[in-house]
Design a protein around this motif. Sequence first.
Motif, PDB file in Angstrom:
ATOM      1  N   GLU A   1      68.118 113.276 -59.941  1.00  0.00           N
ATOM      2  CA  GLU A   1      69.456 112.702 -59.688  1.00  0.00           C
ATOM      3  C   GLU A   1      70.513 113.349 -60.582  1.00  0.00           C
ATOM      4  OE1 GLU A   1      69.345 108.345 -60.066  1.00  0.00           O
ATOM      5  OE2 GLU A   1      67.268 108.544 -59.383  1.00  0.00           O
ATOM      6  N   GLU A   2      70.126 113.612 -61.820  1.00  0.00           N
ATOM      7  CA  GLU A   2      71.080 114.219 -62.763  1.00  0.00           C
ATOM      8  C   GLU A   2      71.499 115.608 -62.262  1.00  0.00           C
ATOM      9  OE1 GLU A   2      72.319 112.113 -65.004  1.00  0.00           O
ATOM     10  OE2 GLU A   2      71.132 112.318 -66.855  1.00  0.00           O
TER      11      GLU A   2
ATOM     12  N   ILE B   1      71.475 116.652 -59.132  1.00  0.00           N
ATOM     13  CA  ILE B   1      72.333 116.466 -57.952  1.00  0.00           C
ATOM     14  C   ILE B   1      73.767 116.147 -58.402  1.00  0.00           C
ATOM     15  CG2 ILE B   1      72.766 114.945 -55.952  1.00  0.00           C
ATOM     16  CD1 ILE B   1      69.628 114.778 -55.711  1.00  0.00           C
ATOM     17  N   SER B   2      73.882 115.306 -59.431  1.00  0.00           N
ATOM     18  CA  SER B   2      75.217 114.971 -59.938  1.00  0.00           C
ATOM     19  C   SER B   2      75.906 116.205 -60.511  1.00  0.00           C
ATOM     20  CB  SER B   2      75.145 113.898 -61.030  1.00  0.00           C
ATOM     21  OG  SER B   2      74.517 112.747 -60.532  1.00  0.00           O
TER      22      SER B   2
ATOM     23  N   ASP C   1      75.431 119.270 -59.625  1.00  0.00           N
ATOM     24  CA  ASP C   1      75.761 120.096 -58.461  1.00  0.00           C
ATOM     25  C   ASP C   1      77.102 119.628 -57.886  1.00  0.00           C
ATOM     26  OD1 ASP C   1      75.974 121.053 -55.812  1.00  0.00           O
ATOM     27  OD2 ASP C   1      73.812 121.241 -55.604  1.00  0.00           O
ATOM     28  N   LYS C   2      77.196 118.320 -57.652  1.00  0.00           N
ATOM     29  CA  LYS C   2      78.430 117.746 -57.074  1.00  0.00           C
ATOM     30  C   LYS C   2      79.618 117.898 -58.011  1.00  0.00           C
ATOM     31  CE  LYS C   2      76.359 114.276 -54.078  1.00  0.00           C
ATOM     32  NZ  LYS C   2      75.650 112.987 -54.255  1.00  0.00           N
ATOM     33  N   ALA C   3      79.347 117.882 -59.310  1.00  0.00           N
ATOM     34  CA  ALA C   3      80.436 117.946 -60.301  1.00  0.00           C
ATOM     35  C   ALA C   3      80.970 119.363 -60.482  1.00  0.00           C
ATOM     36  CB  ALA C   3      79.952 117.386 -61.636  1.00  0.00           C
TER      37      ALA C   3
ATOM     38  N   THR D   1      68.631 121.132 -55.270  1.00  0.00           N
ATOM     39  CA  THR D   1      69.901 121.867 -55.321  1.00  0.00           C
ATOM     40  C   THR D   1      69.703 123.334 -54.962  1.00  0.00           C
ATOM     41  OG1 THR D   1      71.778 122.481 -56.739  1.00  0.00           O
ATOM     42  CG2 THR D   1      69.635 122.382 -57.794  1.00  0.00           C
TER      43      THR D   1
ATOM     44  N   ASP E   1      81.446 111.652 -67.907  1.00  0.00           N
ATOM     45  CA  ASP E   1      82.106 112.061 -66.655  1.00  0.00           C
ATOM     46  C   ASP E   1      81.875 113.573 -66.468  1.00  0.00           C
ATOM     47  OD1 ASP E   1      83.882 112.874 -64.667  1.00  0.00           O
ATOM     48  OD2 ASP E   1      85.422 111.411 -65.242  1.00  0.00           O
ATOM     49  N   LEU E   2      80.830 113.892 -65.707  1.00  0.00           N
ATOM     50  CA  LEU E   2      80.387 115.291 -65.599  1.00  0.00           C
ATOM     51  C   LEU E   2      81.474 116.201 -65.040  1.00  0.00           C
ATOM     52  CD1 LEU E   2      76.778 114.679 -64.127  1.00  0.00           C
ATOM     53  CD2 LEU E   2      77.427 114.934 -66.527  1.00  0.00           C
ATOM     54  N   LYS E   3      82.144 115.738 -63.997  1.00  0.00           N
ATOM     55  CA  LYS E   3      83.156 116.585 -63.359  1.00  0.00           C
ATOM     56  C   LYS E   3      84.307 116.854 -64.327  1.00  0.00           C
ATOM     57  CE  LYS E   3      86.116 117.222 -59.354  1.00  0.00           C
ATOM     58  NZ  LYS E   3      86.439 118.516 -59.918  1.00  0.00           N
TER      59      LYS E   3
END
Length: 220
Positions: A21-22, A24-25, A27-29, A61, A209-211
Amino acid sequence: MSSHIKISPSILSADFSKLGEEIISLDKAGADYIHVDVMDGHFVPNITIGPEIIKKLRPVTKKIFDVHLMIQPVDLYIKSFAEAGADIITFHPEATPNTLGTIELIKKYNKKVGISLKPDSEISLVENILDKVDLILVMSVEPGFAGQKFMPKVLPKLKKLKDIIDRRGLEIDLEIDGGIDFENCKAAIEAGANVLVSGSTIFKKNNGDLKKNIDLLKSS
Ligand code: DX5
Ligand code: ZN
């Protein structure tokens, strides 16, 4: 925003109970690479993850797996890491009796080759093989643990490497790894780094807040 700067978050600071999950996050960020720190309790005084876990994480990913091997011996494990899905395999020259042989082995599996220099490792270890590698990783902490303090003393080495790479017209990623934050990343970029590894800053600052943290590192 410095769009040529790539961010390679180190999953060493992620929650290991939910690594998939981390990632994936991340990747999205907007992570460019995923930095995987592999430690063996022998080359460095810590133990992390091996090829089996990387293989399990591979399907989550399409991002580049930037695998930083802090293990000795190296050659014995290249096949496993290549087959597990590493895209870039980076090793420390001190950990192999034959740097060129290890480079060839990694290339045999069609993977990109990285060489890592510890804070006190000299440029002479890589100077004659720059045309054979895809990435040089300059460590700004002693390898082994996340969350250590950035060592500014490595900046002149980074700059020197950048100059040599440019003078020779080579296309090599110059990656900095260890203690990178929103402040010192500017000096690292100025010295020539185009890939920033970061664990603690990306996972812990601004309430994780990764992004936001990836964007802040990129825009420095
Ligand atoms: C240290 C590792 C680094 C480190 C990055 O041996 O190679 O990748 O964990 O983490 P921070 O950014 O927390 O120094
Ligand atoms: Zn690393």
